[in-house]
Design a protein around this motif. Structure first.
Motif, short mmCIF file in Angstrom:
data_model
loop_
_atom_site.label_atom_id
_atom_site.label_comp_id
_atom_site.label_asym_id
_atom_site.label_seq_id
_atom_site.Cartn_x
_atom_site.Cartn_y
_atom_site.Cartn_z
N UNK A 1 0.83 -1.21 0.00
CA UNK A 1 0.00 0.00 0.00
C UNK A 1 0.86 1.26 0.00
N UNK A 2 1.92 1.25 0.79
CA UNK A 2 2.81 2.41 0.83
C UNK A 2 3.50 2.62 -0.51
N UNK A 3 3.97 1.53 -1.10
CA UNK A 3 4.64 1.65 -2.40
C UNK A 3 3.66 2.11 -3.48
N UNK A 4 2.44 1.61 -3.42
CA UNK A 4 1.42 1.99 -4.38
C UNK A 4 1.15 3.49 -4.31
N UNK A 5 1.00 4.00 -3.11
CA UNK A 5 0.78 5.45 -2.95
C UNK A 5 1.97 6.25 -3.47
N UNK A 6 3.18 5.75 -3.19
CA UNK A 6 4.39 6.46 -3.61
C UNK A 6 4.50 6.50 -5.14
N UNK A 7 4.24 5.36 -5.80
CA UNK A 7 4.34 5.30 -7.26
C UNK A 7 3.28 6.22 -7.89
N UNK A 8 2.08 6.17 -7.37
CA UNK A 8 1.02 7.03 -7.92
C UNK A 8 1.38 8.51 -7.74
N UNK A 9 2.00 8.83 -6.60
CA UNK A 9 2.43 10.21 -6.37
C UNK A 9 3.51 10.62 -7.37
N UNK A 10 4.44 9.70 -7.65
CA UNK A 10 5.49 9.97 -8.64
C UNK A 10 4.88 10.24 -10.02
N UNK A 11 3.90 9.43 -10.40
CA UNK A 11 3.25 9.60 -11.69
C UNK A 11 2.55 10.94 -11.77
N UNK A 12 1.79 11.27 -10.73
CA UNK A 12 1.07 12.55 -10.73
C UNK A 12 2.04 13.72 -10.82
N UNK A 13 3.17 13.63 -10.10
CA UNK A 13 4.16 14.70 -10.12
C UNK A 13 4.76 14.86 -11.51
#
Length: 227
Positions: free
Chosen positions: A5-17
């Motif tokens: 879950x933490x990695x998923x949130x981090x990857x999605x944040x990277x994509x949005x950025x």
């Protein structure tokens, strides 16, 4: 919160950025979770968090997971090398195939796509760095293959996939993707709207150059146990 879950949130944040920096619309890049070698339980965890698109490289492993996860409304992508004797199950059990690199494979996929299913979404794999160790059509031969594949009745040619030579320098990471996007645009085929490139190590560079699907494995699931 668990590790996935933490990695998923981090990857999605990277994509949005990266999407924001590139000045592209929010939601214009789809996360494709590369789940090869990972258990069905990890896929189920990501599914419950909202992930719907999953990619597999190995056919038999993928078919086993599909059986285990048949209750989930997953869109399955095949991204591994394709042998002629494996085209029928690929044509039957996947919605997308990213690794078509020659006409013979495309023809077999079209012939073997079940009539009750919609056309199979296809990306042509391009060997953008001209590496002997990698599959893919050359940039020079891409236009001819596009014209041949787009005429096949049970396929929907969507775009291209690429895995450039590994490079740690950000500016150099962007160069092959830029060349590929330019080559596709020069074909003047509006239906080619899908650019499947970018992985855990070059996600930002890929998005800056037009990726519409990024294939992320390690950054989501952790290190693989085997290849």
């Amino acid at each position: 919160m668990n590790d996935i879950a933490e990695r998923f949130q981090h990857v999605r944040s990277q994509i949005r950025h990266a999407v924001s920096i590139a000045g592209r619309p929010r939601g214009s890049v789809q996360l494709l979770a590369v789940s090869k070698t990972k258990p069905a339980g990890d896929i189920a965890t990501l599914y419950r968090l909202g992930q719907r698109h999953f990619a597999e490289n190995y056919l038999q492993e993928a078919l086993g997971k599909q059986r285990q996860l048949s209750a989930f409304n997953i869109t399955w992508h095949f991204i591994g090398p394709i042998q002629s004797n494996k085209t029928k199950p690929i044509a039957t059990h996947f919605a997308w195939v990213h690794s078509v690199d020659r006409l013979k494979i495309a023809q077999r996929l079209s012939e073997q796509r079940p009539a009750h299913l919609p056309p199979l979404n296809i990306c042509l794999q391009v060997n953008i760095s001209a590496e002997d160790s990698k599959s893919g059509v050359s940039l020079e031969d891409l236009p001819a293959l596009v014209e041949e594949v787009r005429m096949l009745p049970n396929l929907r040619l969507r775009g291209v996939m690429a895995i450039p030579e590994a490079e740690s320098n950000y500016a150099k990471q962007r160069q092959p993707y830029r060349r590929l996007c330019q080559a596709v645009k020069e074909l003047n085929r509006p239906e080619l709207d899908s650019y499947s490139f970018g992985m855990s190590g070059d996600l930002k560079a890929a998005i800056m150059e037009g990726a519409t699907m990024v294939r992320i494995g390690t950054a989501l699931f952790g290190e693989r146990q085997y290849d």
